[in-house]
Enzyme design. Structure first.
Site, PDB file in Angstrom:
ATOM      1  N   ASN A   1       8.564   4.522   3.710  1.00  0.00           N
ATOM      2  CA  ASN A   1       8.632   3.938   5.045  1.00  0.00           C
ATOM      3  C   ASN A   1      10.003   3.353   5.279  1.00  0.00           C
ATOM      4  OD1 ASN A   1       6.255   2.519   6.986  1.00  0.00           O
ATOM      5  ND2 ASN A   1       5.639   4.039   5.490  1.00  0.00           N
TER       6      ASN A   1
ATOM      7  N   HIS B   1       8.384   7.229   8.377  1.00  0.00           N
ATOM      8  CA  HIS B   1       9.029   7.418   7.074  1.00  0.00           C
ATOM      9  C   HIS B   1      10.469   7.871   7.340  1.00  0.00           C
ATOM     10  CE1 HIS B   1       5.691   7.062   4.059  1.00  0.00           C
ATOM     11  NE2 HIS B   1       5.076   6.886   5.214  1.00  0.00           N
TER      12      HIS B   1
ATOM     13  N   CYS C   1       4.873  10.106   0.101  1.00  0.00           N
ATOM     14  CA  CYS C   1       3.523  10.599   0.351  1.00  0.00           C
ATOM     15  C   CYS C   1       3.279  11.731  -0.632  1.00  0.00           C
ATOM     16  CB  CYS C   1       3.386  11.088   1.792  1.00  0.00           C
ATOM     17  SG  CYS C   1       1.803  11.861   2.116  1.00  0.00           S
TER      18      CYS C   1
ATOM     19  N   ARG D   1       0.837  -1.202   0.000  1.00  0.00           N
ATOM     20  CA  ARG D   1       0.000   0.000   0.000  1.00  0.00           C
ATOM     21  C   ARG D   1       0.882   1.267   0.000  1.00  0.00           C
ATOM     22  NH1 ARG D   1      -0.799   4.613   2.614  1.00  0.00           N
ATOM     23  NH2 ARG D   1      -0.427   3.576   4.605  1.00  0.00           N
ATOM     24  N   ASP D   2       1.582   1.481   1.082  1.00  0.00           N
ATOM     25  CA  ASP D   2       2.355   2.717   1.240  1.00  0.00           C
ATOM     26  C   ASP D   2       3.502   2.796   0.230  1.00  0.00           C
ATOM     27  OD1 ASP D   2       3.198   5.097   2.377  1.00  0.00           O
ATOM     28  OD2 ASP D   2       3.055   4.369   4.413  1.00  0.00           O
TER      29      ASP D   2
ATOM     30  N   HIS E   1       4.545   4.254  12.882  1.00  0.00           N
ATOM     31  CA  HIS E   1       4.763   4.213  11.434  1.00  0.00           C
ATOM     32  C   HIS E   1       5.709   5.361  11.078  1.00  0.00           C
ATOM     33  CE1 HIS E   1       2.829   3.791   7.249  1.00  0.00           C
ATOM     34  NE2 HIS E   1       3.383   4.982   7.167  1.00  0.00           N
TER      35      HIS E   1
HETATM   36 ZN    ZN Z   1       3.173   6.047   5.376  1.00  0.00          ZN
END
Ligand code: ZN
Length: 303
Positions: free
Chosen positions: A249, A209, A240, A15-16, A207
């Site tokens: 991440n 980055h 992002c 996803r990320d 979480h």
């Molecule tokens: Zn993220």
């Protein structure tokens, strides 16, 4: 240094990581990657998101992916959801766990979904009810709790207000997401300590980055503060779209390597992970952000 015996990692690369890539993987490439991550030992995987396919075309086939993977036992497959339509899609494709998100930064939240954080959280009620009624689990994420590129530091009271709003709609699993990559280890330690003290029933996830190279230090600071759950992304891919200069991440293999070397159990096979990261790099056609892919395991130097 007080460290845990084991930690839980959620692989968010599908996803990320992929949501920011110009190359869109096919559903069979994603399926193979998800199955390989499960084979490598991940028990929690964020498979995708149910956003508008126009806004995030990389995630358009998340429904299909869930249908193909829904029979996997003992593995939590979760997805990010932004609205009621997203919850409906999750229900229809057999997704059992969703994650809602709100930004602690008013301006960032307005830019993302055109609502203030308070309005966003108020609007979650209906989504949570619909999900729970259909047997789904619901978690929540707070992005930018450590600072936003638009507003600088976020007052801790604002973050607490969002935690309380989540608790108010029945969500007890909450992720603090440093999407801007601005958090520092001391800030993270202090926030994690005070949040756990104030809200002892919350299951916390962190979480990070790696935008400014502080993600590993922040994970260490979180562990010292008692946190046991972290998101990581294969190869450190991602970013992002709303954050200037955002990096991905922290890479899964870097984190698993550090845990391995410190004797902290993750249940994940580092060698399989390194191979998967190299494969993903080949598919995407460019390098990610992973020290272990560049340098190899420190253990291998001493053979
Ligand atoms: Zn993220």
């Amino acid at each position: 240094m007080i460290l845990p015996a084991r930690v839980k990692l959620c692989e968010v690369g599908l996803r990320d990581g992929l949501q920011n890539e110009p190359k869109i993987l096919t559903v069979s490439e994603k399926l193979k990657l998800a199955e390989s991550l499960i084979d490598a030992g991940f028990k929690v995987i964020e498979l995708g998101s149910f956003m508008s396919p126009k806004a995030v075309p990389q995630m358009a086939d998340t429904d299909e992916l869930f249908k193909l993977l829904k029979s996997v036992k003992g593995v939590e497959l979760r997805a990010l959801v932004a609205n009621k339509r997203g919850v409906e899609r999750a229900i229809d494709c057999g997704c059992r766990k969703i994650k809602l998100n709100v930004s602690a930064s008013k301006r960032h939240n307005l830019a993302n979904i055109n609502k203030t954080p308070r309005e966003t959280v108020a609007g979650f009620n209906e989504n949570v009810d619909l999900a729970l009624k259909n047997g789904l689990e619901v978690s929540g994420s707070i992005s930018m709790p450590f600072g936003s590129p638009w507003e600088g530091l976020i007052p801790v009271e604002d973050v607490e207000g969002i935690v309380e709003a989540y608790l108010g709609v029945g969500i007890k699993e909450i992720s603090l997401s440093d999407a801007a990559g601005v958090a520092t280890p001391k800030q993270v330690y202090d926030m994690c300590r005070s949040m756990q003290k104030k809200y002892p029933d919350v299951i916390w996830w962190l979480h990070f980055h790696n935008t400014r190279g502080m993600a590993m230090a922040n994970i260490l600071a979180s562990m010292e503060a008692g946190i046991r759950n972290f998101d990581t992304a294969l190869g450190g891919f991602g970013g992002c779209p709303f954050v200037p200069g955002a990096a991905g991440n922290v890479s899964s293999e870097d984190v698993v390597h550090m845990m391995d070397e410190m004797g902290i159990e993750t249940g994940i096979d580092i060698l399989k992970l390194i191979e998967l990261s190299r494969n993903l790099q080949a598919i995407l056609g460019h390098k990610g952000d992973s020290y272990i892919i560049k340098a190899g395991r420190s253990k291998d130097l001493f053979k």
